[in-house]
Design a protein around this motif. Structure first.
Motif, PDB file in Angstrom:
ATOM      1  N   HIS A  62       0.820  -1.215   0.000  1.00 17.04           N
ATOM      2  CA  HIS A  62       0.000   0.000   0.000  1.00 17.04           C
ATOM      3  C   HIS A  62       0.853   1.263   0.000  1.00 17.04           C
ATOM      4  O   HIS A  62       0.415   2.306  -0.489  1.00 17.04           O
TER       5      HIS A  62
ATOM      6  N   THR B  91       1.748   4.157  -3.767  1.00 13.85           N
ATOM      7  CA  THR B  91       1.635   5.621  -3.753  1.00 13.85           C
ATOM      8  C   THR B  91       2.763   6.290  -4.531  1.00 13.85           C
ATOM      9  O   THR B  91       2.712   7.502  -4.738  1.00 13.85           O
TER      10      THR B  91
ATOM     11  N   GLN C 243      -2.988   7.269  -0.648  1.00 10.67           N
ATOM     12  CA  GLN C 243      -3.119   6.211   0.350  1.00 10.67           C
ATOM     13  C   GLN C 243      -4.473   5.514   0.272  1.00 10.67           C
ATOM     14  O   GLN C 243      -4.553   4.284   0.328  1.00 10.67           O
TER      15      GLN C 243
ATOM     16  N   ALA D 129      -4.708   3.383  -2.873  1.00  7.02           N
ATOM     17  CA  ALA D 129      -3.830   2.221  -2.762  1.00  7.02           C
ATOM     18  C   ALA D 129      -4.474   1.142  -1.902  1.00  7.02           C
ATOM     19  O   ALA D 129      -4.435  -0.047  -2.242  1.00  7.02           O
ATOM     20  N   ARG D 130      -5.084   1.530  -0.802  1.00  8.86           N
ATOM     21  CA  ARG D 130      -5.749   0.544   0.059  1.00  8.86           C
ATOM     22  C   ARG D 130      -6.956  -0.078  -0.643  1.00  8.86           C
ATOM     23  O   ARG D 130      -7.195  -1.275  -0.521  1.00  8.86           O
TER      24      ARG D 130
ATOM     25  N   CYS E 224      -5.741  -2.670  -3.047  1.00 10.48           N
ATOM     26  CA  CYS E 224      -5.359  -3.900  -2.348  1.00 10.48           C
ATOM     27  C   CYS E 224      -6.591  -4.706  -1.948  1.00 10.48           C
ATOM     28  O   CYS E 224      -6.610  -5.931  -2.064  1.00 10.48           O
ATOM     29  N   ASP E 225      -7.635  -4.011  -1.472  1.00 12.77           N
ATOM     30  CA  ASP E 225      -8.859  -4.705  -1.066  1.00 12.77           C
ATOM     31  C   ASP E 225      -9.533  -5.389  -2.254  1.00 12.77           C
ATOM     32  O   ASP E 225      -9.957  -6.540  -2.168  1.00 12.77           O
TER      33      ASP E 225
ATOM     34  N   PRO F 109      -2.301  -5.642   2.122  1.00 14.13           N
ATOM     35  CA  PRO F 109      -1.528  -4.400   1.988  1.00 14.13           C
ATOM     36  C   PRO F 109      -0.268  -4.375   2.835  1.00 14.13           C
ATOM     37  O   PRO F 109       0.642  -3.600   2.567  1.00 14.13           O
TER      38      PRO F 109
END
Length: 122
Positions: A16, A20, A27, A30-31, A34-35, A41
């Motif tokens: 994560h 960026t 941020q 990015a999260r 990942c989810d 992350p």
């Protein structure tokens, strides 16, 4: 070194954080990437498999506007404002702050270094 969206992301950082480094991904984005791709992350980039990197790359290509496309769109939007001749466009044209900040003092980042006035008394 993993290459996503034309950027070499650092391998020793968590996923994560490494995402960026791509222009247009912060941020929160990015999260969410990942989810949606199912990647943890907290894992390091060098621990990712090729399939994980491919999933992340495909998700970014399909859903997020990044790097060259984003920079081009921002430049086109600024050029549109300048061509219209609206207040924000004029501020861009003159290299002054666009969003209402004061310029009597400060605004040195936008205006550049101070130019001394000849013959001014101290």
């Amino acid at each position: 070194m993993a290459r996503i969206a034309g950027v070499n992301i650092p391998t020793n950082k968590q996923v994560h954080v490494a995402l960026t480094y791509i222009h247009g991904i912060g941020q929160t984005t990015a999260r969410s990437i990942c989810d949606s791709t199912g990647v943890d992350p907290a894992r390091r980039v060098n621990e990712l498999s090729d399939a994980d990197v491919l999933r992340i790359r495909e998700h970014i290509d399909g859903n997020v506007q990044v790097e060259g496309d984003l920079r081009r769109e921002v430049a086109v939007n600024i050029k549109r404002l300048m061509d219209l001749g609206c207040y924000r466009g004029l501020r861009h044209r003159r290299g002054l702050p666009v969003r209402g900040q004061r310029t009597h003092t400060n605004a040195r980042t936008r205006k550049g270094p101070a130019k001394p006035i000849a013959g001014k008394k101290k």
